[in-house]
Motif scaffolding. Structure first.
Motif, PDB file in Angstrom:
ATOM      1  N   ILE A 117       0.839  -1.198   0.000  1.00 25.68           N
ATOM      2  CA  ILE A 117       0.000   0.000   0.000  1.00 25.68           C
ATOM      3  C   ILE A 117       0.875   1.250   0.000  1.00 25.68           C
ATOM      4  O   ILE A 117       1.694   1.442   0.906  1.00 25.68           O
ATOM      5  CB  ILE A 117      -0.924   0.019   1.236  1.00 25.68           C
ATOM      6  CG1 ILE A 117      -1.756  -1.274   1.298  1.00 25.68           C
ATOM      7  CG2 ILE A 117      -1.828   1.255   1.215  1.00 25.68           C
ATOM      8  CD1 ILE A 117      -2.491  -1.464   2.607  1.00 25.68           C
ATOM      9  N   GLY A 118       0.687   2.097  -0.984  1.00 26.04           N
ATOM     10  CA  GLY A 118       1.362   3.378  -1.013  1.00 26.04           C
ATOM     11  C   GLY A 118       0.534   4.414  -0.272  1.00 26.04           C
ATOM     12  O   GLY A 118      -0.612   4.662  -0.646  1.00 26.04           O
ATOM     13  N   ILE A 122      -2.334  -0.849  -3.803  1.00 29.62           N
ATOM     14  CA  ILE A 122      -3.308   0.146  -3.348  1.00 29.62           C
ATOM     15  C   ILE A 122      -2.593   1.474  -3.149  1.00 29.62           C
ATOM     16  O   ILE A 122      -1.441   1.509  -2.714  1.00 29.62           O
ATOM     17  CB  ILE A 122      -3.953  -0.286  -2.010  1.00 29.62           C
ATOM     18  CG1 ILE A 122      -4.680  -1.627  -2.153  1.00 29.62           C
ATOM     19  CG2 ILE A 122      -4.900   0.785  -1.469  1.00 29.62           C
ATOM     20  CD1 ILE A 122      -5.056  -2.249  -0.809  1.00 29.62           C
ATOM     21  N   ILE A 123      -3.290   2.572  -3.451  1.00 31.60           N
ATOM     22  CA  ILE A 123      -2.798   3.908  -3.104  1.00 31.60           C
ATOM     23  C   ILE A 123      -3.821   4.558  -2.188  1.00 31.60           C
ATOM     24  O   ILE A 123      -4.992   4.692  -2.557  1.00 31.60           O
ATOM     25  CB  ILE A 123      -2.569   4.787  -4.339  1.00 31.60           C
ATOM     26  CG1 ILE A 123      -1.564   4.148  -5.297  1.00 31.60           C
ATOM     27  CG2 ILE A 123      -2.086   6.173  -3.918  1.00 31.60           C
ATOM     28  CD1 ILE A 123      -1.360   4.937  -6.587  1.00 31.60           C
ATOM     29  N   ASN A 124      -3.383   4.970  -0.994  1.00 33.17           N
ATOM     30  CA  ASN A 124      -4.248   5.687  -0.053  1.00 33.17           C
ATOM     31  C   ASN A 124      -4.021   7.188  -0.233  1.00 33.17           C
ATOM     32  O   ASN A 124      -2.909   7.687  -0.097  1.00 33.17           O
ATOM     33  CB  ASN A 124      -3.921   5.276   1.379  1.00 33.17           C
ATOM     34  CG  ASN A 124      -4.886   5.887   2.385  1.00 33.17           C
ATOM     35  OD1 ASN A 124      -5.846   5.244   2.816  1.00 33.17           O
ATOM     36  ND2 ASN A 124      -4.652   7.133   2.779  1.00 33.17           N
ATOM     37  N   MET A 125      -5.121   7.907  -0.522  1.00 29.82           N
ATOM     38  CA  MET A 125      -5.051   9.351  -0.744  1.00 29.82           C
ATOM     39  C   MET A 125      -5.979  10.058   0.239  1.00 29.82           C
ATOM     40  O   MET A 125      -7.144  10.291  -0.063  1.00 29.82           O
ATOM     41  CB  MET A 125      -5.448   9.696  -2.175  1.00 29.82           C
ATOM     42  CG  MET A 125      -4.506   9.181  -3.236  1.00 29.82           C
ATOM     43  SD  MET A 125      -5.014   9.832  -4.847  1.00 29.82           S
ATOM     44  CE  MET A 125      -3.681   9.254  -5.876  1.00 29.82           C
ATOM     45  N   SER A 149     -10.206  10.241   0.276  1.00 30.02           N
ATOM     46  CA  SER A 149     -11.153  10.893   1.183  1.00 30.02           C
ATOM     47  C   SER A 149     -11.947  11.953   0.422  1.00 30.02           C
ATOM     48  O   SER A 149     -11.460  12.571  -0.516  1.00 30.02           O
ATOM     49  CB  SER A 149     -10.400  11.521   2.357  1.00 30.02           C
ATOM     50  OG  SER A 149      -9.322  12.311   1.914  1.00 30.02           O
ATOM     51  N   THR A 150     -13.195  12.171   0.868  1.00 30.19           N
ATOM     52  CA  THR A 150     -14.117  13.019   0.115  1.00 30.19           C
ATOM     53  C   THR A 150     -14.212  14.440   0.630  1.00 30.19           C
ATOM     54  O   THR A 150     -14.813  15.299  -0.018  1.00 30.19           O
ATOM     55  CB  THR A 150     -15.524  12.399   0.118  1.00 30.19           C
ATOM     56  OG1 THR A 150     -15.912  12.134   1.473  1.00 30.19           O
ATOM     57  CG2 THR A 150     -15.546  11.102  -0.660  1.00 30.19           C
ATOM     58  N   GLY A 151     -13.622  14.730   1.798  1.00 31.22           N
ATOM     59  CA  GLY A 151     -13.633  16.101   2.295  1.00 31.22           C
ATOM     60  C   GLY A 151     -14.437  16.283   3.565  1.00 31.22           C
ATOM     61  O   GLY A 151     -15.345  15.503   3.867  1.00 31.22           O
ATOM     62  N   THR A 177     -10.782   6.870   5.217  1.00 27.23           N
ATOM     63  CA  THR A 177     -10.117   6.303   4.038  1.00 27.23           C
ATOM     64  C   THR A 177      -9.095   5.242   4.428  1.00 27.23           C
ATOM     65  O   THR A 177      -8.974   4.204   3.765  1.00 27.23           O
ATOM     66  CB  THR A 177      -9.450   7.429   3.236  1.00 27.23           C
ATOM     67  OG1 THR A 177     -10.460   8.359   2.830  1.00 27.23           O
ATOM     68  CG2 THR A 177      -8.724   6.903   2.015  1.00 27.23           C
ATOM     69  N   ALA A 178      -8.387   5.473   5.525  1.00 25.06           N
ATOM     70  CA  ALA A 178      -7.401   4.490   5.987  1.00 25.06           C
ATOM     71  C   ALA A 178      -8.069   3.165   6.338  1.00 25.06           C
ATOM     72  O   ALA A 178      -7.526   2.086   6.051  1.00 25.06           O
ATOM     73  CB  ALA A 178      -6.651   5.047   7.196  1.00 25.06           C
ATOM     74  N   HIS A 179      -9.248   3.222   6.946  1.00 24.60           N
ATOM     75  CA  HIS A 179      -9.976   1.975   7.267  1.00 24.60           C
ATOM     76  C   HIS A 179     -10.325   1.214   5.987  1.00 24.60           C
ATOM     77  O   HIS A 179     -10.208  -0.018   5.928  1.00 24.60           O
ATOM     78  CB  HIS A 179     -11.259   2.290   8.045  1.00 24.60           C
ATOM     79  CG  HIS A 179     -11.032   2.690   9.470  1.00 24.60           C
ATOM     80  ND1 HIS A 179     -10.860   3.998   9.853  1.00 24.60           N
ATOM     81  CD2 HIS A 179     -10.939   1.948  10.600  1.00 24.60           C
ATOM     82  CE1 HIS A 179     -10.678   4.045  11.166  1.00 24.60           C
ATOM     83  NE2 HIS A 179     -10.720   2.816  11.646  1.00 24.60           N
ATOM     84  N   VAL A 180     -10.751   1.950   4.958  1.00 26.29           N
ATOM     85  CA  VAL A 180     -11.138   1.296   3.709  1.00 26.29           C
ATOM     86  C   VAL A 180      -9.913   0.691   3.017  1.00 26.29           C
ATOM     87  O   VAL A 180      -9.966  -0.432   2.505  1.00 26.29           O
ATOM     88  CB  VAL A 180     -11.868   2.288   2.786  1.00 26.29           C
ATOM     89  CG1 VAL A 180     -12.169   1.640   1.427  1.00 26.29           C
ATOM     90  CG2 VAL A 180     -13.165   2.754   3.437  1.00 26.29           C
ATOM     91  N   SER A 181      -8.796   1.393   3.022  1.00 26.72           N
ATOM     92  CA  SER A 181      -7.573   0.833   2.430  1.00 26.72           C
ATOM     93  C   SER A 181      -7.190  -0.471   3.113  1.00 26.72           C
ATOM     94  O   SER A 181      -6.759  -1.434   2.457  1.00 26.72           O
ATOM     95  CB  SER A 181      -6.424   1.845   2.532  1.00 26.72           C
ATOM     96  OG  SER A 181      -6.635   2.945   1.686  1.00 26.72           O
ATOM     97  N   GLY A 182      -7.351  -0.502   4.428  1.00 28.70           N
ATOM     98  CA  GLY A 182      -7.060  -1.726   5.173  1.00 28.70           C
ATOM     99  C   GLY A 182      -7.969  -2.874   4.777  1.00 28.70           C
ATOM    100  O   GLY A 182      -7.514  -4.011   4.574  1.00 28.70           O
ATOM    101  N   VAL A 183      -9.266  -2.595   4.661  1.00 33.51           N
ATOM    102  CA  VAL A 183     -10.211  -3.654   4.278  1.00 33.51           C
ATOM    103  C   VAL A 183      -9.936  -4.139   2.856  1.00 33.51           C
ATOM    104  O   VAL A 183     -10.011  -5.347   2.577  1.00 33.51           O
ATOM    105  CB  VAL A 183     -11.670  -3.159   4.419  1.00 33.51           C
ATOM    106  CG1 VAL A 183     -12.640  -4.181   3.831  1.00 33.51           C
ATOM    107  CG2 VAL A 183     -12.010  -2.901   5.889  1.00 33.51           C
ATOM    108  N   VAL A 184      -9.608  -3.237   1.949  1.00 36.24           N
ATOM    109  CA  VAL A 184      -9.285  -3.650   0.580  1.00 36.24           C
ATOM    110  C   VAL A 184      -8.033  -4.530   0.578  1.00 36.24           C
ATOM    111  O   VAL A 184      -7.936  -5.488  -0.196  1.00 36.24           O
ATOM    112  CB  VAL A 184      -9.127  -2.428  -0.338  1.00 36.24           C
ATOM    113  CG1 VAL A 184      -8.603  -2.837  -1.715  1.00 36.24           C
ATOM    114  CG2 VAL A 184     -10.462  -1.705  -0.487  1.00 36.24           C
ATOM    115  N   ALA A 185      -7.088  -4.243   1.458  1.00 37.80           N
ATOM    116  CA  ALA A 185      -5.907  -5.109   1.576  1.00 37.80           C
ATOM    117  C   ALA A 185      -6.320  -6.509   2.029  1.00 37.80           C
ATOM    118  O   ALA A 185      -5.780  -7.511   1.536  1.00 37.80           O
ATOM    119  CB  ALA A 185      -4.911  -4.507   2.561  1.00 37.80           C
TER     120      ALA A 185
END
Length: 387
Positions: free
Chosen positions: A135-136, A229-232, A260-262, A329-337
């Motif tokens: 994950i980047g 994955i790229i976390n933004m 993240s959406t803001g 967003t960090a939680h979602v990146s983790g689940v996608v991993a």
């Protein structure tokens, strides 16, 4: 005009720029025109001092540099378009520094932050811990010495100074990394995917600010190094064509981008890059599984995740509570991993579809999950992979 003549003119234009002038991104009319200028740039930058400041954005076949506001370059056939290289910031609402562990679940001497528990990560760790998924984290860097992150960090890059490691001088990037993949062995926290691998990509300064060109260079680095994955966890209000080109390039190469959406509490609009359809757009929820008051919302969001008072790693081996769609967003990146560790052949659009269909409804009026964006759940997501 040949490439060498164009670059001499570019050298002169950069020299005329003042402190008040802005950075711009120069697009070329063809891949061949870009390739010729890129090759020539490498030959000339040692001779022409101002060319050393030009950043070659290979992923979108463009250059970035400071130019005078009335640059004459716009008149030449070597230039297709000159776009302002705008500022972009991390998404963070507030911080409440803490070393305590309230609102979290204890597992012996280890702590599972409430958000990690609420997305259901512990329920699936017997099946997946995100093992070997790369994950980047494009952010402010990472605290290399944090005891909860030492075993989760792989090679990264500092795009602000390539001679330095991507050390975090803000805290935001360390916090994001902790939620995704903290792997405490003793007294500390556990992230959503504790065996995933974080590649810290420092594109933001100590104020949590970057240029779009920094983000494009960061995406380029992640794609070139074949990260999954790229976390933004950042965004901006205005559309930028150059950023869209970079996102599209990553998407078509199979990289999953989560953004993240803001944090403006808007009901019908979200920030870029989350607004691009190729990106998984994430909103934030509270501990009571309601949309957080600060979170942007609406049908453009793909999924929600915990984002209020999230407890995670911080600088100097400490911990901190932060709120924002960044944290979600960090939680979602983790689940996608977790998903990719089970089924590594998943493509970005498949990931997005599964996240939407498997989410838990946040609306009492919704007839079924997936009718409106819901909250992510690891158990339901992994169950969907069997279908």
């Amino acid at each position: 005009m040949d490439s060498a003549t164009f670059l001499r003119l570019l050298h002169e234009e950069i020299g005329l720029a003042t402190e008040l002038d802005k950075k711009h991104i120069i697009h070329f009319p063809s891949a061949q025109a870009y390739a010729d200028c890129s090759r020539q740039l490498n030959q000339m930058k040692n001779q022409f001092v101002h060319l050393a400041s030009v950043r070659d954005l290979a992923i979108i076949q463009a250059f970035s540099c400071v130019l005078p506001s009335a640059s004459v370059l716009k008149q030449f056939p070597q230039v297709k378009e000159i776009e302002e290289d705008t500022r972009i910031t991390v998404h963070q609402v507030a911080s409440k520094r803490t070393t305590g562990r309230r609102s979290n679940i204890s597992m012996g001497s280890q702590v599972i932050p409430w958000g990690v528990d609420q997305v259901g990560a512990p329920d699936v760790w017997s099946r997946s811990t995100g093992q070997r998924i790369r994950i980047g984290v494009i952010d402010t860097g990472i605290d290399y010495n944090h005891p909860d992150l030492r075993n989760s960090i792989a090679r990264g890059v500092n795009l602000l100074n390539r001679n330095l490691l991507p050390f975090d001088d803000n805290g935001h990037g360390t916090h994001i990394a902790g939620t995704i993949a903290a792997a405490s062995r003793h007294n500390g926290i556990i992230g959503v995917a504790p065996r995933a691998i974080i590649h810290p990509v420092k594109a933001f300064d100590y104020n949590g600010s970057a240029y779009v060109s920094d983000i494009i260079a960061a995406i380029d680095w992640c794609v070139h190094n074949e990260l999954d994955i790229i976390n933004m966890s950042f965004g901006m209000k205005t559309y930028n064509r150059s950023l869209e080109y970079a996102v599209l390039n990553a998407y078509y190469r199979g990289t999953i981008i989560i953004a993240s959406t803001g944090n403006d509490g808007k009901r019908k609009t979200i920030d870029y890059p989350a607004r691009f359809p190729q990106v998984v757009a994430v909103g934030a929820t509270t501990r009571t599984q309601k949309i957080a008051p600060f979170s942007n919302r609406g049908k453009q969001i793909d999924v929600y995740a915990p984002g209020e008072r999230i407890y995670s790693a911080w600088l100097h081996g400490k911990y901190n509570e932060l709120s924002g769609t960044s944290m979600a967003t960090a939680h979602v990146s983790g689940v996608v991993a977790l998903m990719l560790a089970v089924k590594p052949t998943l493509r970005p659009q498949q990931i997005k579809n599964i996240l939407r269909r498997s989410s838990i409804s946040l609306s009492k009026r919704a007839s079924s999950a997936g009718a409106q964006p819901g909250q992510i759940n690891a158990r339901r997501v992994l169950s969907a992979l069997k279908n």
